[in-house]
Design an enzyme around this catalytic site. Structure first.
Site, short mmCIF file in Angstrom:
data_model
loop_
_atom_site.label_atom_id
_atom_site.label_comp_id
_atom_site.label_asym_id
_atom_site.label_seq_id
_atom_site.Cartn_x
_atom_site.Cartn_y
_atom_site.Cartn_z
N ARG A 91 0.83 -1.21 0.00
CA ARG A 91 0.00 0.00 0.00
C ARG A 91 0.86 1.26 0.00
O ARG A 91 2.03 1.23 0.33
CB ARG A 91 -0.91 0.02 1.24
CG ARG A 91 -2.03 -0.96 1.18
CD ARG A 91 -2.80 -0.98 2.48
NE ARG A 91 -2.05 -1.58 3.55
CZ ARG A 91 -2.45 -1.67 4.81
NH1 ARG A 91 -3.63 -1.18 5.16
NH2 ARG A 91 -1.71 -2.23 5.73
N LYS A 119 2.23 1.68 7.48
CA LYS A 119 2.48 0.83 8.65
C LYS A 119 3.52 1.45 9.59
O LYS A 119 4.22 2.39 9.22
CB LYS A 119 2.97 -0.56 8.20
CG LYS A 119 1.91 -1.39 7.52
CD LYS A 119 0.62 -1.52 8.32
CE LYS A 119 0.68 -2.49 9.47
NZ LYS A 119 -0.63 -2.66 10.14
N TYR A 169 -0.30 4.24 10.77
CA TYR A 169 -0.78 3.24 11.74
C TYR A 169 0.39 2.87 12.64
O TYR A 169 1.50 2.63 12.15
CB TYR A 169 -1.28 1.98 11.04
CG TYR A 169 -2.58 2.16 10.30
CD1 TYR A 169 -3.76 2.41 10.98
CD2 TYR A 169 -2.63 2.09 8.91
CE1 TYR A 169 -4.96 2.60 10.31
CE2 TYR A 169 -3.82 2.28 8.22
CZ TYR A 169 -4.98 2.53 8.94
OH TYR A 169 -6.16 2.72 8.26
N HIS A 212 -0.25 1.18 16.34
CA HIS A 212 -0.61 0.05 17.21
C HIS A 212 0.48 -0.22 18.25
O HIS A 212 0.97 -1.34 18.40
CB HIS A 212 -0.88 -1.21 16.37
CG HIS A 212 -1.98 -1.01 15.37
ND1 HIS A 212 -3.31 -0.97 15.73
CD2 HIS A 212 -1.95 -0.79 14.03
CE1 HIS A 212 -4.04 -0.75 14.65
NE2 HIS A 212 -3.25 -0.64 13.61
N GLU A 242 -4.93 4.98 14.06
CA GLU A 242 -5.96 4.20 14.72
C GLU A 242 -6.51 4.85 15.99
O GLU A 242 -7.50 4.37 16.54
CB GLU A 242 -5.48 2.76 15.03
CG GLU A 242 -4.46 2.63 16.15
CD GLU A 242 -3.02 2.92 15.72
OE1 GLU A 242 -2.81 3.32 14.57
OE2 GLU A 242 -2.12 2.75 16.56
N THR A 289 -16.80 -2.02 13.05
CA THR A 289 -16.69 -1.90 11.60
C THR A 289 -16.25 -3.21 10.96
O THR A 289 -16.89 -3.71 10.04
CB THR A 289 -15.69 -0.78 11.24
OG1 THR A 289 -16.07 0.40 11.92
CG2 THR A 289 -15.66 -0.53 9.75
N ASP A 326 -3.50 -7.02 15.23
CA ASP A 326 -2.67 -5.81 15.28
C ASP A 326 -2.75 -5.14 16.65
O ASP A 326 -1.96 -4.25 16.95
CB ASP A 326 -3.02 -4.82 14.15
CG ASP A 326 -4.48 -4.41 14.16
OD1 ASP A 326 -5.26 -4.97 14.95
OD2 ASP A 326 -4.84 -3.52 13.39
#
Ligand SMILES: NC(=O)c1ccc[n+]([C@@H]2O[C@H](COP(=O)([O-])OP(=O)(O)OC[C@H]3O[C@@H](n4cnc5c(N)ncnc54)[C@H](O)[C@@H]3O)[C@@H](O)[C@H]2O)c1
Length: 374
Positions: free
Chosen positions: A15, A75, A94, A96, A118, A178, A270
């Site tokens: 991505r 990421k 992101y 996490h 997130e 979701t 994750d």
């Protein structure tokens, strides 16, 4: 502002955080965008498209990180990126961190301002930058479950929709957020019997009203999860407590109660995974077996469909990125509580309570960190 877009380096991650049309918008608003050569290739966006959008193409990640005031990624940084991060640089991606303590320590050492997609949170509690990826991961889960139910792959050999006169598969989805509702919707559309569990009654009510097919909703307790999992052909784990490690709602004993050849897809991996037997896997080697039960626990599931995922992510990220770039840091963080919620580390301080708690580190409120560090 100088915005940097590096090529992702995580295993099998194709991505890209910004599509060329969004880059063109940023350039039109007076910002400079540095794009690492090849950044969009995996998603089908050629360097020439970024060039035409007005980006400056640079050959290495070091060039991006060295010049950019703000680095936008997909990421969490990988070890080879740690030393490229600079004090006061903004990293928007992101993260996490509750599940990746090494990354958290690297961010704290570097002194970056790390804004986690997130945990960017609207006043009504929604997570606008997690939603598009959760939609994709949720929609993927039944496709993966149906695939691994094949006998030659170790599955029990039950066709997801069944046929007239045979049982269709039973898909149990834990978490009606979701990812979970999207999983339930697609599983139902594939003809499966679906059980959806959550502790939030309103979410169950909405799911029941909007998902056609054979859907049962259950309030999530140790007992209802245990009963459902024991009868499942496919279990989808999709619970989330924002910023915190996922609660282990499926225990090892529950996994042992499942028939051999059943499939578990732990989307919550994750955040550490919501199944006791989960360990993180990659697209290169996505599954392993415990007690004959196939476990799929890839922590960047949408990376498998980068065209869809990059466009969906870029659409969601763009308005926040534009606000950060236009207002500048820290004004954007002071004026926009939605963005402020995203800040996990600020120049060496942990500014997100659940992350501090999960990692056993001291918590500093963001306003205090900004006031003392600027
Ligand atoms: N693996 C991947 O590639 C990938 C991709 C996208 C999202 N995710 C992850 O999927 C998870 C779910 O994301 P989401 O956007 O759907 O979150 P969400 O907040 O929309 O939904 C989470 C749901 O979990 C429920 N929940 C919390 N504790 C529960 C419990 N004990 N029992 C039952 N339900 C419980 C909440 O009430 C909520 O409805 C997150 O961890 C997210 O990071 C993973």
């Amino acid at each position: 502002m100088r915005i940097g877009l590096p090529k992702e380096v995580k295993t099998e991650e194709y991505r890209v955080a910004l599509t060329p049309d969004k880059v063109a918008e940023l350039v039109r608003s007076g910002h400079t965008v540095l794009v690492e050569k090849g950044a969009g290739e995996g998603s089908g966006f050629a360097d020439s498209a970024y060039h035409e959008a007005g980006a400056r193409l640079v050959p290495t990640p070091a060039d991006v990180f060295a010049e950019a005031d703000l680095v936008v990624k997909v990421k969490e940084p990988q070890p080879q990126e740690y030393e490229l991060l600079r004090r006061r640089q903004v990293l928007f991606t992101y993260l996490h961190l509750a599940a990746y303590p090494d990354v958290a320590h690297a961010l704290l050492r570097s002194g970056v301002i790390a804004i986690a997609y997130e945990t960017v949170q609207l006043p009504d509690g929604q997570l606008p930058l997690l939603i598009p990826m959760s939609e994709i991961a949720g929609r993927m889960a039944p496709l993966i479950g149906a695939y691994y139910l094949q006998r030659p792959l170790g599955g029990k050999g039950r066709l997801m929709p069944g046929t007239p006169g045979t049982r269709s598969a039973h898909v149990v989805v834990i978490g009606a957020g979701t990812a979970g509702t999207n999983a339930a919707r697609i599983a139902s559309a594939m003809g499966a019997r679906v059980t959806l569990l959550d502790r939030n009654q309103e979410r169950l009510r909405q799911a029941e009203a909007s998902i056609p097919g054979r859907l049962t909703t259950l309030f999530s307790t140790y007992a209802t999860i245990g009963e459902s999992v024991a009868q499942a052909d496919v279990v989808v784990g999709a619970v989330l407590v924002p910023g915190a490690r996922a609660p282990k709602v499926v225990t090892r004993e529950m996994v042992e109660s499942m028939a051999r050849g059943s499939v578990i897809i732990d989307i919550s991996v994750d955040q550490g995974g919501c199944v006791e037997t989960t360990r993180r896997t990659t697209h290169a080697s996505p599954v392993y077996t415990v007690n004959g039960v196939i476990h799929y626990a890839v922590d960047n599931m949408p990376g498998a469909y980068p065209q869809t995922a990059s466009i969906a992510l870029s659409n969601a990220v763009f308005p926040y990125l534009l606000r950060l770039a236009t207002l500048g840091i820290p004004r954007a963080l002071q004026e926009d509580p939605t963005l402020a919620k995203g800040v996990n580390t600020y120049q060496g301080r942990v500014t997100y309570p659940a992350v501090a708690q999960a990692l056993g580190l001291p918590y500093t409120p963001l306003a205090e960190a900004i006031a003392s560090l600027g």
